[in-house]
Design an enzyme around this catalytic site. Structure first.
Site, PDB file in Angstrom:
ATOM      1  N   ASP A  62       0.842  -1.226  -0.219  1.00  0.00           N
ATOM      2  CA  ASP A  62       0.141  -0.102  -0.070  1.00  0.00           C
ATOM      3  C   ASP A  62       0.879   1.270  -0.084  1.00  0.00           C
ATOM      4  O   ASP A  62       1.664   1.478   0.898  1.00  0.00           O
ATOM      5  CB  ASP A  62      -1.029   0.046   1.482  1.00  0.00           C
ATOM      6  CG  ASP A  62      -2.026   1.098   1.059  1.00  0.00           C
ATOM      7  OD1 ASP A  62      -1.664   2.175   0.958  1.00  0.00           O
ATOM      8  OD2 ASP A  62      -3.325   0.724   1.119  1.00  0.00           O
ATOM      9  N   ARG A  64       0.482   4.236   1.031  1.00  0.00           N
ATOM     10  CA  ARG A  64       0.060   5.029   2.151  1.00  0.00           C
ATOM     11  C   ARG A  64       1.162   4.590   3.575  1.00  0.00           C
ATOM     12  O   ARG A  64       1.193   5.217   4.313  1.00  0.00           O
ATOM     13  CB  ARG A  64      -1.202   4.994   2.482  1.00  0.00           C
ATOM     14  CG  ARG A  64      -2.157   5.704   1.344  1.00  0.00           C
ATOM     15  CD  ARG A  64      -3.632   5.462   1.687  1.00  0.00           C
ATOM     16  NE  ARG A  64      -3.909   4.041   1.712  1.00  0.00           N
ATOM     17  CZ  ARG A  64      -5.174   3.563   2.162  1.00  0.00           C
ATOM     18  NH1 ARG A  64      -6.212   4.313   2.333  1.00  0.00           N
ATOM     19  NH2 ARG A  64      -5.024   2.197   1.985  1.00  0.00           N
ATOM     20  N   HIS A 116      -1.557  -2.681   8.347  1.00  0.00           N
ATOM     21  CA  HIS A 116      -2.181  -1.523   8.635  1.00  0.00           C
ATOM     22  C   HIS A 116      -3.830  -1.377   8.509  1.00  0.00           C
ATOM     23  O   HIS A 116      -4.316  -2.435   7.805  1.00  0.00           O
ATOM     24  CB  HIS A 116      -1.676  -0.485   7.630  1.00  0.00           C
ATOM     25  CG  HIS A 116      -2.184  -0.867   6.151  1.00  0.00           C
ATOM     26  ND1 HIS A 116      -3.173  -0.090   5.511  1.00  0.00           N
ATOM     27  CD2 HIS A 116      -1.726  -1.722   5.316  1.00  0.00           C
ATOM     28  CE1 HIS A 116      -3.497  -0.678   4.304  1.00  0.00           C
ATOM     29  NE2 HIS A 116      -2.595  -1.388   4.182  1.00  0.00           N
TER      30      HIS A 116
HETATM   31 ZN   LIG Z   1      -2.679  -3.182   2.747  1.00  0.00          ZN
END
Ligand SMILES: [Zn+2]
Ligand SMILES: [Zn+2]
Lengths: 239, 215
Positions: A62, A64, A116
């Site tokens: 990801d 982020r 996350h």
């Molecule tokens: Zn993820």
């Protein structure tokens, strides 16, 4: 999977826009080199001499969750593997080669698995749909659900259940890391690496330590998966 | 040697600084990323600690979707990287895929020889060792071990791009929405990101860097 925020873009401007974003990366890279050299003229000379990171980080792909940035670490400090939903499948050569190299050749002191909240990969695994080539990969998360079915089914709130699955998925990845001969043997000889489980919260940018009891987990695992004391311990031929 | 918790506490302190800085300086970025991701780029790079993609590109959280493994090796039958590519290209819909190799790569160095590194690493590095055998005459002409390993790192990027071009989801995105593929080489001693063009060697490198790479 509905993560993508569609930006309305006029077709004719797309290619120009793309070109700019591409050039921005190279421009930013040059700026970064300048600022690093300014604050430490030896920065790149030191890096070119070799790497000796203390940490191996295994996290989600990801965008982020940029590994070293969220840990406040600089270039050279953390060896990184990122895949969909920070999985550590026992038979996956890709992640196993990373663990092997980090433990046996770089002698990392800590291995961190970092999940996350709002992870799209975990969400996808909870969705009853055929996701093609992603199926075999996400099956690992569905297996985590099955292992903890009673606990998860007892959580009435969907969001709380999703958050807990994300945490349990991190715990299972830690367990799989501890199952490797590389980690068991290195720990027996050197008392490192230690395995940690974290979850990153996108809302406030903070890491939550799941406080995995490494010693206890290792002892539990060794009952069945003890690979530290095989009679013919050839470090180079086992994982 | 006993591992103290110091190096671990340091991380949690580092994270607190990261979070505070983001909250103070870019509260809107935190709010935006909490909603979803729309990265422009998929980065396929080496696990090497010296190449933190977001840092070296001076980018922000949310900008780059990332897969990193030993020596940025891509093979069609690896479901780990294949899942990342499928997810990034098919669902997140990135606009470009960047494969980034680097100079001074431990994986490339190891692939220059046939030392027994154990079953796992031997198997993982085999595609790169095969590449070395395939390009033996070219590599033999280079004078130093560094130059050979750097060239192998480049050849490995081109090889990974070929694997990407054979991937159906990549082919579809290239045809339908103009997804583009890029080969890069990160030069560790200079901290510099270089664009690789088919077959050529580090074309955008400054004269100084080129000199060093060729030496
Ligand atoms: Zn993820
Ligand atoms: Zn490398």
């Amino acid at each position: 999977m509905a993560e993508q925020q569609q930006q309305p873009k006029h077709k004719r401007t797309i290619s120009r826009y793309l070109q700019q974003s591409h050039e921005r990366i190279f421009e930013n890279n040059r700026k970064w080199v300048e600022s690093k050299t300014r604050s430490d003229p030896e920065f790149f000379a030191k890096l070119s001499a070799g790497q000796s990171p203390e940490y191996l980080y295994i996290g989600c792909a990801d965008s982020r969750v940029p590994a070293n940035e969220i840990m406040g670490l600089d270039a050279g400090e953390v060896f990184v593997h990122r895949n969909i939903a920070n999985m550590v499948p026992n038979t996956d050569l890709n992640v196993m080669s990373v663990i092997n190299y980090a433990v046996r050749h770089l002698h990392v002191k800590h291995i961190v698995v970092c999940g996350h909240y709002t992870c799209g990969g975990v969400k996808a695994a909870m969705t009853p749909a055929d996701l093609g080539i992603l199926n075999p990969w996400l099956r690992g998360i569905r297996d985590v659900y099955r292992l903890h079915e009673a606990e998860l089914d007892a959580i009435p709130d969907e969001k709380a259940k999703y958050d807990r699955l994300i945490e349990l998925n991190v715990v299972e990845s830690c367990r799989n890391i501890i199952k490797t001969a590389a980690v068991q043997q290195s720990y027996q000889d050197n008392q490192y690496p230690i395995v940690h489980g974290w979850v990153f919260d996108l809302k406030d940018g903070l890491l939550k330590d799941l406080k995995i009891d490494f010693e206890a987990m290792l002892e539990g695992i060794k009952k069945i998966y003890n690979l530290a004391s095989s009679p013919d311990r050839r470090a180079s031929t086992t994982d | 040697m006993t591992v103290t918790t110091n190096s671990f506490d340091r991380i949690l302190a580092g994270n607190a600084i990261f979070a505070r800085r983001l909250t103070l300086r870019e509260p809107e970025l935190l709010a935006k990323t909490a909603k979803g991701q729309a990265p422009e780029v998929l980065w396929l790079g080496c696990a090497d600690s010296r190449i933190p993609e977001t840092t070296i590109c001076d980018c922000k959280p949310g900008d780059i979707f990332v897969h990193r493994n030993i020596a940025n090796i891509l093979t069609p039958d690896d479901i780990n990287s294949a899942s990342v590519i499928e997810y990034a290209v098919g669902f997140v819909k990135v606009n470009r895929v960047m494969v980034c190799g680097h100079t001074k790569c431990g994986g490339a160095n190891a692939a220059m020889g046939d030392d027994d590194l154990g079953d796992i690493l031997n198997t993982w590095l085999e595609p790169m060792r095969a590449l070395r055998r395939q390009h033996k005459s070219e590599l033999d002409k280079l004078l130093t071990a560094d130059a050979k390993a750097n060239r192998l790192a480049e050849l490995n990027v081109f090889r990974s791009l070929e694997v990407l071009k054979q991937n159906p989801i990549v082919q579809k995105a290239m045809a339908e929405r103009g997804l583009t593929l890029h080969g890069l080489l990160y030069d560790i001693p200079a901290g510099e990101l270089l664009v690789l063009e088919d077959g050529k060697t580090h074309v955008t490198a400054t004269t100084e860097t080129q000199h060093r790479l060729n030496r």
